[in-house]
Design an enzyme around this catalytic site. Structure first.
Site, PDB file in Angstrom:
ATOM      1  N   GLY A  55      -7.936  20.712  18.880  1.00 42.81           N
ATOM      2  CA  GLY A  55      -7.571  22.125  18.814  1.00 42.81           C
ATOM      3  C   GLY A  55      -8.075  22.911  20.010  1.00 42.81           C
ATOM      4  N   GLY A  56      -8.119  24.216  19.844  1.00 41.38           N
ATOM      5  CA  GLY A  56      -8.516  25.094  20.938  1.00 41.38           C
ATOM      6  C   GLY A  56     -10.022  25.242  21.081  1.00 41.38           C
ATOM      7  N   GLU A  67       1.207  -1.164   8.259  1.00 39.99           N
ATOM      8  CA  GLU A  67       0.406  -0.015   8.696  1.00 39.99           C
ATOM      9  C   GLU A  67       0.297   0.164  10.217  1.00 39.99           C
ATOM     10  OE1 GLU A  67      -1.510   2.453   7.027  1.00 39.99           O
ATOM     11  OE2 GLU A  67      -1.892   3.123   9.058  1.00 39.99           O
ATOM     12  N   GLN A  89       0.771  -1.255   0.000  1.00 42.53           N
ATOM     13  CA  GLN A  89       0.000   0.000   0.000  1.00 42.53           C
ATOM     14  C   GLN A  89       0.801   1.303   0.000  1.00 42.53           C
ATOM     15  OE1 GLN A  89      -3.414   2.387   2.531  1.00 42.53           O
ATOM     16  NE2 GLN A  89      -3.011   0.318   3.118  1.00 42.53           N
ATOM     17  N   ASP A  97       0.574   3.831   5.948  1.00 40.62           N
ATOM     18  CA  ASP A  97       0.856   3.466   4.557  1.00 40.62           C
ATOM     19  C   ASP A  97       0.573   4.623   3.607  1.00 40.62           C
ATOM     20  OD1 ASP A  97       1.764   0.914   4.897  1.00 40.62           O
ATOM     21  OD2 ASP A  97      -0.205   0.000   4.766  1.00 40.62           O
TER      22      ASP A  97
HETATM   23  N1  CAO Z   1      11.716 -10.262  -9.279  1.00 42.26           N
HETATM   24  C1  CAO Z   1      12.370 -11.051  -8.409  1.00 42.26           C
HETATM   25  N2  CAO Z   1      12.283 -10.915  -7.073  1.00 42.26           N
HETATM   26  C2  CAO Z   1      11.473  -9.931  -6.621  1.00 42.26           C
HETATM   27  C3  CAO Z   1      10.771  -9.068  -7.467  1.00 42.26           C
HETATM   28  C4  CAO Z   1      10.911  -9.269  -8.868  1.00 42.26           C
HETATM   29  N3  CAO Z   1      10.290  -8.510  -9.741  1.00 42.26           N
HETATM   30  N4  CAO Z   1      10.056  -8.216  -6.722  1.00 42.26           N
HETATM   31  C5  CAO Z   1      10.302  -8.495  -5.433  1.00 42.26           C
HETATM   32  N5  CAO Z   1      11.178  -9.544  -5.373  1.00 42.26           N
HETATM   33  C6  CAO Z   1      11.718 -10.155  -4.167  1.00 42.26           C
HETATM   34  C7  CAO Z   1      12.643  -9.241  -3.419  1.00 42.26           C
HETATM   35  O1  CAO Z   1      13.879  -9.178  -4.046  1.00 42.26           O
HETATM   36  C8  CAO Z   1      12.674  -9.904  -2.050  1.00 42.26           C
HETATM   37  O2  CAO Z   1      13.580 -10.972  -2.085  1.00 42.26           O
HETATM   38  P1  CAO Z   1      14.779 -11.194  -1.013  1.00 42.26           P
HETATM   39  O3  CAO Z   1      14.214 -10.874   0.340  1.00 42.26           O
HETATM   40  O4  CAO Z   1      15.111 -12.634  -1.207  1.00 42.26           O
HETATM   41  O5  CAO Z   1      15.866 -10.294  -1.361  1.00 42.26           O
HETATM   42  C9  CAO Z   1      11.288 -10.519  -1.945  1.00 42.26           C
HETATM   43  O6  CAO Z   1      10.703 -10.409  -3.242  1.00 42.26           O
HETATM   44  C10 CAO Z   1      10.345  -9.951  -0.940  1.00 42.26           C
HETATM   45  O7  CAO Z   1      10.460  -8.562  -0.744  1.00 42.26           O
HETATM   46  P2  CAO Z   1      10.028  -7.922   0.655  1.00 42.26           P
HETATM   47  O8  CAO Z   1      10.927  -8.451   1.731  1.00 42.26           O
HETATM   48  O9  CAO Z   1       9.966  -6.475   0.504  1.00 42.26           O
HETATM   49  O10 CAO Z   1       8.551  -8.485   0.853  1.00 42.26           O
HETATM   50  P3  CAO Z   1       7.860  -9.144   2.133  1.00 42.26           P
HETATM   51  O11 CAO Z   1       6.541  -9.619   1.648  1.00 42.26           O
HETATM   52  O12 CAO Z   1       8.692 -10.135   2.843  1.00 42.26           O
HETATM   53  O13 CAO Z   1       7.647  -7.893   3.135  1.00 42.26           O
HETATM   54  C11 CAO Z   1       6.859  -5.689   3.728  1.00 42.26           C
HETATM   55  C12 CAO Z   1       6.628  -6.980   2.905  1.00 42.26           C
HETATM   56  C13 CAO Z   1       5.801  -4.701   3.332  1.00 42.26           C
HETATM   57  C14 CAO Z   1       6.741  -6.003   5.221  1.00 42.26           C
HETATM   58  C15 CAO Z   1       8.272  -5.141   3.418  1.00 42.26           C
HETATM   59  O14 CAO Z   1       8.394  -4.983   2.037  1.00 42.26           O
HETATM   60  C16 CAO Z   1       8.568  -3.824   4.109  1.00 42.26           C
HETATM   61  O15 CAO Z   1       8.820  -3.763   5.314  1.00 42.26           O
HETATM   62  N6  CAO Z   1       8.589  -2.727   3.329  1.00 42.26           N
HETATM   63  C17 CAO Z   1       8.963  -1.405   3.816  1.00 42.26           C
HETATM   64  C18 CAO Z   1       7.890  -0.801   4.659  1.00 42.26           C
HETATM   65  C19 CAO Z   1       6.573  -0.704   3.925  1.00 42.26           C
HETATM   66  O16 CAO Z   1       6.446  -0.169   2.859  1.00 42.26           O
HETATM   67  N7  CAO Z   1       5.556  -1.220   4.591  1.00 42.26           N
HETATM   68  C20 CAO Z   1       4.197  -0.976   4.149  1.00 42.26           C
HETATM   69  C21 CAO Z   1       3.627  -2.091   3.442  1.00 42.26           C
HETATM   70  S1  CAO Z   1       1.939  -1.764   3.158  1.00 42.26           S
HETATM   71  O17 CAO Z   1       1.201  -2.200   4.568  1.00 42.26           O
END
Ligand code: CAO
Length: 479
Positions: free
Chosen positions: A300-301, A192, A70, A221
């Site tokens: 607020g106030g 979030e 998001q 988010d």
């Molecule tokens: N081709 C190949 N690999 C891909 C890819 C693509 N096109 N797109 C993503 N990937 C891979 C990434 O390289 C990553 O791999 P590695 O960890 O092995 O290097 C993997 O997909 C997962 O990415 P991620 O760790 O970002 O995803 P997750 O689902 O484990 O975590 C989230 C999700 C949201 C917790 C994390 O991305 C995060 O903390 N983001 C920053 C904060 C944020 O934006 N949070 C809000 C999210 S909305 O509620």
């Protein structure tokens, strides 16, 4: 609510002027030459096209969108609405995880995804495939901004370090959402509600006697996505002068705190005495060391509270937010039938009223319970008394004025049909919003490879064979 009619006369005048206008589209972010000077006044010549017809604000800006879920998608969707060409990179065969989350229509992209990815193009690339990396390098050379919100370190693990990107395209802006900024939690994944809790919102939301509460508005988010969008536009503006890109970071904890800043204000006020506008002050309950939860007290106030309206017994949203704004106190007393409160020293001044707010709102509620929230809204507004009905999402979805302004937009999707989305909440008088449906997974892969990156059709076949843009063949993998 009031409807506004478009100004047809202005539009007609504008059409005539448009015929004379120059054809050249000014691409703000990429402009190499300064705009033509007007007759000797030293200022750039304004467009001769009428307002709303000189292109979109971010036309000419190309975004390499590596966002998911998001926070990041909120940012890039807004940039797309403003006219940027947003190319969303998704993993072949998988795509943004939200495509399949909270699905309401079988086999169709979810509303979770479609309402966050409108007006974008989708290309599938495996960023860990050698050919995929080559395609990404071309995209980096072609785009102005890379936006991502992967977990900390994920972009580096793909080989897309800042050093590599900056060397490949020194003009590129690399914009990231992370959960936390540098510090003890910088390596943590964040969603979030974690951000709402870590940013100070949850500890100050809810009722004093209850636990901390998260809010329905996605301030962690979507709120951080908005902060990032401002950072990107600022970096694009600075790039006009410096010619170089920079890193932009919006941490979710920081974004939430920015939105909860009034509570940090109150934290410091606590050192100088009780927070007199909090209803616990009037109730004689002492304050602790930190800002307490304040229920529906106004921040607020001007003291405010939520009061019941007619039908509250069966309708959970039959309520009105009422503000006892000091300048209209006399009118409030007359309307609710307490004219003596205008001069009674126990009620006549804001200071005298502070310890009695609970009782005052109870009296106001006695009055508002005799009418619907819309009747109450109409009556109080006749007297300039600030208040607002508690609108349900059903009422908002049906509200005609929001459709007229383009804040709520109906779009048509090839697999799920028509759906409502939130259009551009920011209105620019010279840049109409470009609100379109979200793309299917990989819908624009070939179009982007050929038209944006210049690959020949023979090369596309080779790319397909490499597995860079297609999901691995499961039957081959099993063999
Ligand atoms: N081709 C190949 N690999 C891909 C890819 C693509 N096109 N797109 C993503 N990937 C891979 C990434 O390289 C990553 O791999 P590695 O960890 O092995 O290097 C993997 O997909 C997962 O990415 P991620 O760790 O970002 O995803 P997750 O689902 O484990 O975590 C989230 C999700 C949201 C917790 C994390 O991305 C995060 O903390 N983001 C920053 C904060 C944020 O934006 N949070 C809000 C999210 S909305 O509620």
């Amino acid at each position: 609510m009031a409807k506004k009619k478009p100004n047809k006369a202005k539009a007609a005048k504008g059409k005539a002027a448009a015929k004379k206008s120059a054809r050249k589209v000014v691409k703000l972010a990429r402009a190499k030459k300064p705009a033509k000077k007007a007759n000797g006044n030293g200022l750039p010549k304004p467009s001769s096209k009428p307002y709303g017809q000189a292109g979109l604000a971010l036309q000419g800006v190309r975004i390499l969108d590596f966002t998911h879920v998001q926070s990041g998608p909120t940012c890039t969707q807004l940039l797309a609405y403003m006219g940027a060409d947003v190319i969303k990179v998704e993993r072949p065969g998988v795509g943004d995880i939200t495509r399949g989350q909270l699905r309401d229509v079988p086999n169709a992209d979810s509303l979770y995804f479609t309402m966050l990815n409108g007006s974008k193009r989708s290309i599938t690339i495996d960023s860990k495939n050698a050919k995929g990396k080559e395609i990404l390098e071309r995209l980096i050379k072609t785009c102005d901004v890379l936006v991502e919100n992967f977990a900390p370190g994920a972009l580096d693990r793909m080989g897309l370090t800042w050093e590599y990107i900056h060397k490949t395209n020194p003009r590129m802006i690399v914009a990231s959402v992370k959960g936390f900024g540098p510090g003890p939690y910088e390596d943590c994944k964040v969603y979030e509600n974690v951000a709402q809790c870590a940013g100070g919102s949850a500890s100050t939301t809810g009722f004093r006697e209850g636990p901390p509460l998260v809010t329905g508005a996605q301030i962690g988010d979507s709120g951080t996505g908005l902060h990032l969008a401002l950072g990107i536009v600022s970096a694009l503006y600075q790039r006009i002068r410096t010619g170089r890109g920079q890193k932009v970071l919006a941490a979710m904890q920081d974004g939430v705190l920015n939105l909860a800043r009034v509570k940090l204000r109150d934290q410091q006020r606590l050192a100088h005495g009780p927070l007199t506008e909090y209803s616990q002050y009037g109730e004689g309950i002492p304050f602790g060391v930190a800002v307490p939860r304040a229920g529906n007290d106004s921040g607020g106030g001007q003291p405010g509270w939520i009061v019941k309206c007619k039908g509250w017994e069966s309708d959970p949203d039959a309520y009105l937010y009422f503000i006892t704004q000091a300048p209209v106190w006399q009118a409030i007393c007359d309307v609710i039938g307490e004219p003596t409160w205008k001069t009674d020293p126990e009620y006549a001044t804001p200071k005298a009223r502070l310890p009695k707010l609970k009782q005052i709102f109870a009296r106001i509620e006695q009055f508002t319970m005799t009418m619907t929230k819309f009747e109450a809204m109409e009556l109080f507004n006749k007297h300039d008394i600030p208040c607002g009905p508690i609108l349900s999402m059903k009422e908002i979805a049906e509200e005609q004025s929001l459709r007229t302004t383009g804040t709520v937009v109906e779009v048509d999707h090839p697999t799920r049909g028509k759906y409502l989305t939130v259009g551009n909440p920011i209105k620019l008088s010279d840049s109409p919003a470009d609100v379109r449906r979200s793309p299917l997974l990989g819908e624009h892969t070939e179009e982007i490879l050929t038209k944006v990156l210049g690959y020949k059709l023979s090369e596309i076949a080779e790319i397909k064979n490499s597995g860079a843009i297609t999901a691995p063949d499961k039957s081959k993998a099993a063999a």
